[in-house]
Design a protein around this motif. Sequence first.
Motif, short mmCIF file in Angstrom:
data_model
loop_
_atom_site.label_atom_id
_atom_site.label_comp_id
_atom_site.label_asym_id
_atom_site.label_seq_id
_atom_site.Cartn_x
_atom_site.Cartn_y
_atom_site.Cartn_z
N ALA A 231 0.79 -1.24 -0.02
CA ALA A 231 0.02 0.11 -0.17
C ALA A 231 0.91 1.24 -0.12
O ALA A 231 1.78 1.38 0.80
CB ALA A 231 -0.86 0.00 1.28
N VAL A 232 0.58 2.03 -1.12
CA VAL A 232 1.70 3.24 -1.17
C VAL A 232 0.91 4.43 -1.10
O VAL A 232 -0.17 4.68 -1.33
CB VAL A 232 2.34 3.16 -2.52
CG1 VAL A 232 3.24 4.51 -2.90
CG2 VAL A 232 3.17 1.95 -2.72
N MET A 233 1.56 5.44 -0.21
CA MET A 233 1.08 6.76 -0.10
C MET A 233 2.16 7.89 -0.84
O MET A 233 3.07 7.66 -0.71
CB MET A 233 0.97 7.00 1.46
CG MET A 233 0.29 8.52 1.70
SD MET A 233 0.31 8.68 3.47
CE MET A 233 0.99 10.24 3.90
N LEU A 234 1.35 8.75 -1.45
CA LEU A 234 2.05 9.90 -2.12
C LEU A 234 1.46 11.16 -1.30
O LEU A 234 0.30 11.14 -0.93
CB LEU A 234 1.76 9.82 -3.49
CG LEU A 234 2.13 8.56 -4.23
CD1 LEU A 234 1.98 8.78 -5.86
CD2 LEU A 234 3.98 8.09 -4.05
N SER A 235 2.30 12.30 -1.71
CA SER A 235 1.73 13.51 -1.21
C SER A 235 2.33 14.65 -1.95
O SER A 235 3.03 14.51 -2.91
CB SER A 235 2.24 13.69 0.35
OG SER A 235 3.60 13.83 0.18
N GLY A 236 1.53 15.90 -1.63
CA GLY A 236 1.72 17.17 -2.40
C GLY A 236 1.58 17.13 -3.76
O GLY A 236 0.81 16.59 -4.55
N LEU A 356 3.77 2.09 2.46
CA LEU A 356 5.06 2.88 2.32
C LEU A 356 4.63 4.15 1.77
O LEU A 356 4.14 4.43 0.78
CB LEU A 356 5.73 2.00 1.16
CG LEU A 356 6.99 2.63 0.65
CD1 LEU A 356 8.08 2.19 1.99
CD2 LEU A 356 7.49 1.78 -0.63
N TYR A 357 5.15 5.13 2.64
CA TYR A 357 4.77 6.49 2.25
C TYR A 357 6.00 7.09 1.47
O TYR A 357 7.21 7.26 2.09
CB TYR A 357 4.51 7.28 3.36
CG TYR A 357 4.61 9.01 3.41
CD1 TYR A 357 4.23 9.49 2.30
CD2 TYR A 357 5.21 9.67 4.27
CE1 TYR A 357 4.47 10.86 1.90
CE2 TYR A 357 5.33 11.06 4.13
CZ TYR A 357 4.78 11.65 3.04
OH TYR A 357 4.95 13.02 2.72
N VAL A 358 6.22 7.28 0.29
CA VAL A 358 7.21 7.81 -0.26
C VAL A 358 7.19 9.26 -0.41
O VAL A 358 6.39 9.95 -1.12
CB VAL A 358 7.34 7.32 -1.83
CG1 VAL A 358 8.73 7.75 -2.58
CG2 VAL A 358 7.20 5.65 -1.90
#
Length: 442
Positions: A231-236, A356-358
């Motif tokens: 499970a991947v998290m992206l931001s901005g 996994l927060y990239v």
Amino acid sequence: MKAIERIQAELQKNGIEYYKIYEDRKQSAELFYIKKDIDIVRRTSVTDCTVTVYRDFESGGVKMRGSAAAVIYPDMSAEEISTALQKAYYAASFVKNKFYELPGVEAGAPGESASQETYDLTVEAFKMGEALFRAEDTGGRSFLNSAEIFAEQHVLRVVNSEGIDVNYVRYSFNGEFVTQCISNGQDVELHTQFAYRAPEYDQLMAKARAALLNTEDRAEAFDPPAAGKYAVMLSGTHVATLLDYYMTRTQGGMIYAGYSSYQKGCFIQGNETDFKGEKLNLSLKATVPYSAEGIRMQDRVLTEHGILKTIHCGARYAYYLGIEPTGDYSALECQNGTMSVEAVQNAVDSENDSVLYVAAFSDFQMDAFSGQFGGEIRLAYLYQKVNGKIQVRKLTGGSVNGSILDAQNTMVFSKERYKDNTYEGPYAVRFDNISVAGCDIK
């Protein structure tokens, strides 16, 4: 004689009946910092006109309308302008686009737009610099190595042969900065870009603080994630890049050419019967009152609960598709958001789950044709449940390689918001079952 009048005189002299003139009078204040010290202060003023000429002809019994462009500068003589237009008109005879109508005065009638603020470019550039360097007040180990800030005013005018004559002012506040941390035997630098349509002091300071923290954490990260599905998290800005897929795929040109199968009224997020995430509520934002063709721009609903409401494009593809020309959009707003960032990060239900927060990529990209997205990982945080408690590891290396076609039915967005020149919406998004190339654990 003004530049546009000089161009129109040469167009008439050369018998060029159909045309569009896009005049851009640009002024800028530019600041270059080395650490907190100003190295260069520069002011510029540039004017140019891009002239698109259209040529009608037949090919195989089919009526065509070819086009080509020439850039005209203020110091060009009448003969030089004439030569440039003649070359463009000749080149247009080789462009075999099916005939289409150019937008007329009805398309360029005064549009509804917010009142235009007026900014002192130099003053605002220095204010943006002050906001940027206030981010260092937290006293961490990382610092701003250098920065470039550009405050720009564009006075724009669009004139065409069908009677359109509109003008407006557009501002841009953009640049980049480098954050650096020397720690744990590592000398780490991260490059961060920013761009806003108006001065955004708090947004810039928050972006810089996040970059400073990321740089410190990058100096403490040594290992890549284990290869596998996450499970991947992206931001901005990475969320903005991801969602740009939908703005691109709903363009009339993509649909007409057959690159996109979207049709008005369709569900754009795959199979609606097997859906687990948030259905997208997206809006096209009119960042200027007129398009580059002089078409009146307005905010439009792109999708409502995942259902496509608007196909958007300029005059050519609108004519081919038999729809209203909307102008070309470059900014998107997303109204989704159901969970806090903390809840998104900590959504680990069992000992075998992880998120996994990239936070930083070397170069995150989205391919609007294939739906593939990804990039090399500069900094990531792995959230895992160990003995009933959430633990966080700092990682670097490896890469993310996902497909939005697979991920779009599990997307969950944060309540926290993010804003730049092309996107306003949730700060973070998480989706399931994304491939991560890292190290193999044996």
